[in-house]
Design a protein around this motif. Structure first.
Motif, PDB file in Angstrom:
ATOM      1  N   ARG A   1       0.836  -1.204   0.000  1.00 39.51           N
ATOM      2  CA  ARG A   1       0.000   0.000   0.000  1.00 39.51           C
ATOM      3  C   ARG A   1       0.870   1.253   0.000  1.00 39.51           C
ATOM      4  O   ARG A   1       0.576   2.229  -0.689  1.00 39.51           O
ATOM      5  CB  ARG A   1      -0.928  -0.007   1.221  1.00 39.51           C
ATOM      6  CG  ARG A   1      -1.880   1.146   1.261  1.00 39.51           C
ATOM      7  CD  ARG A   1      -2.954   1.025   0.159  1.00 39.51           C
ATOM      8  NE  ARG A   1      -3.770   2.214   0.134  1.00 39.51           N
ATOM      9  CZ  ARG A   1      -3.707   3.146  -0.821  1.00 39.51           C
ATOM     10  NH1 ARG A   1      -2.894   3.010  -1.841  1.00 39.51           N
ATOM     11  NH2 ARG A   1      -4.476   4.212  -0.751  1.00 39.51           N
TER      12      ARG A   1
ATOM     13  N   ASN B   1       3.758   1.453  -1.328  1.00 42.38           N
ATOM     14  CA  ASN B   1       4.280   1.516  -2.692  1.00 42.38           C
ATOM     15  C   ASN B   1       3.249   2.128  -3.645  1.00 42.38           C
ATOM     16  O   ASN B   1       3.606   2.899  -4.543  1.00 42.38           O
ATOM     17  CB  ASN B   1       4.690   0.119  -3.163  1.00 42.38           C
ATOM     18  CG  ASN B   1       5.535   0.165  -4.400  1.00 42.38           C
ATOM     19  OD1 ASN B   1       6.502   0.909  -4.477  1.00 42.38           O
ATOM     20  ND2 ASN B   1       5.169  -0.642  -5.382  1.00 42.38           N
ATOM     21  N   GLU B   2       1.984   1.830  -3.440  1.00 36.25           N
ATOM     22  CA  GLU B   2       0.926   2.443  -4.244  1.00 36.25           C
ATOM     23  C   GLU B   2       0.919   3.959  -4.042  1.00 36.25           C
ATOM     24  O   GLU B   2       0.741   4.718  -5.005  1.00 36.25           O
ATOM     25  CB  GLU B   2      -0.435   1.859  -3.870  1.00 36.25           C
ATOM     26  CG  GLU B   2      -0.609   0.401  -4.248  1.00 36.25           C
ATOM     27  CD  GLU B   2      -1.835  -0.240  -3.612  1.00 36.25           C
ATOM     28  OE1 GLU B   2      -2.745   0.478  -3.145  1.00 36.25           O
ATOM     29  OE2 GLU B   2      -1.886  -1.482  -3.578  1.00 36.25           O
ATOM     30  N   GLU B   3       1.116   4.385  -2.796  1.00 33.29           N
ATOM     31  CA  GLU B   3       1.171   5.819  -2.519  1.00 33.29           C
ATOM     32  C   GLU B   3       2.411   6.453  -3.155  1.00 33.29           C
ATOM     33  O   GLU B   3       2.352   7.575  -3.664  1.00 33.29           O
ATOM     34  CB  GLU B   3       1.140   6.083  -1.013  1.00 33.29           C
ATOM     35  CG  GLU B   3      -0.145   5.686  -0.326  1.00 33.29           C
ATOM     36  CD  GLU B   3      -1.369   6.489  -0.775  1.00 33.29           C
ATOM     37  OE1 GLU B   3      -1.218   7.575  -1.390  1.00 33.29           O
ATOM     38  OE2 GLU B   3      -2.493   6.029  -0.506  1.00 33.29           O
TER      39      GLU B   3
ATOM     40  N   ALA C   1       3.768   5.473  -5.906  1.00 30.55           N
ATOM     41  CA  ALA C   1       3.436   5.579  -7.333  1.00 30.55           C
ATOM     42  C   ALA C   1       2.588   6.823  -7.597  1.00 30.55           C
ATOM     43  O   ALA C   1       2.732   7.471  -8.640  1.00 30.55           O
ATOM     44  CB  ALA C   1       2.715   4.319  -7.801  1.00 30.55           C
ATOM     45  N   GLU C   2       1.713   7.163  -6.657  1.00 31.82           N
ATOM     46  CA  GLU C   2       0.898   8.373  -6.809  1.00 31.82           C
ATOM     47  C   GLU C   2       1.776   9.622  -6.769  1.00 31.82           C
ATOM     48  O   GLU C   2       1.530  10.583  -7.508  1.00 31.82           O
ATOM     49  CB  GLU C   2      -0.197   8.415  -5.753  1.00 31.82           C
ATOM     50  CG  GLU C   2      -1.266   7.356  -5.986  1.00 31.82           C
ATOM     51  CD  GLU C   2      -2.368   7.362  -4.947  1.00 31.82           C
ATOM     52  OE1 GLU C   2      -2.480   8.341  -4.171  1.00 31.82           O
ATOM     53  OE2 GLU C   2      -3.133   6.385  -4.917  1.00 31.82           O
TER      54      GLU C   2
END
Length: 102
Positions: free
Chosen positions: A28, A30-32, A34-35
């Motif tokens: 999660r 890592n998803e942030e 990427a944002e």
């Protein structure tokens, strides 16, 4: 209210429930990240960048709490290590520490 690792983690657990694994929480984060990357590639000063940085920290507080550590103490410890290392600069304002040979 001045937030802390404890208050943020308490809010996360209350809002989202218990995380299944540290791997999922790190994913999660890592998803942030990427944002952040998406925002910064649109505009180097995109207003969303700061918000996404905060989201990364919020998620990382959760990981640190799950590991039973105070992330601020760990940052202090790690910075003490970093300050003793030799660094190779890559010319972009970033660098890598020189690996010590055994």
């Amino acid at each position: 209210m001045k937030e802390t690792q404890a208050t943020i983690t308490e809010w996360i657990e209350t809002t989202f429930g218990s995380a299944g694994s540290n791997a999922r929480v790190v994913a999660r984060a890592n998803e942030e990240m990427a944002e952040i990357l998406r925002a910064v590639t649109i505009d180097d000063n995109h207003p969303q960048i700061v918000e996404e940085i905060a989201d990364v920290f919020i998620v990382l507080y959760r990981v640190a709490t799950r590991l039973g550590v105070d992330i601020h103490e760990e940052i202090d410890r790690k910075m003490a290590v970093n300050r003793t290392r030799k660094w190779t600069l890559d010319g972009s304002g970033c660098g890598y520490h020189v690996k010590e040979k055994p």
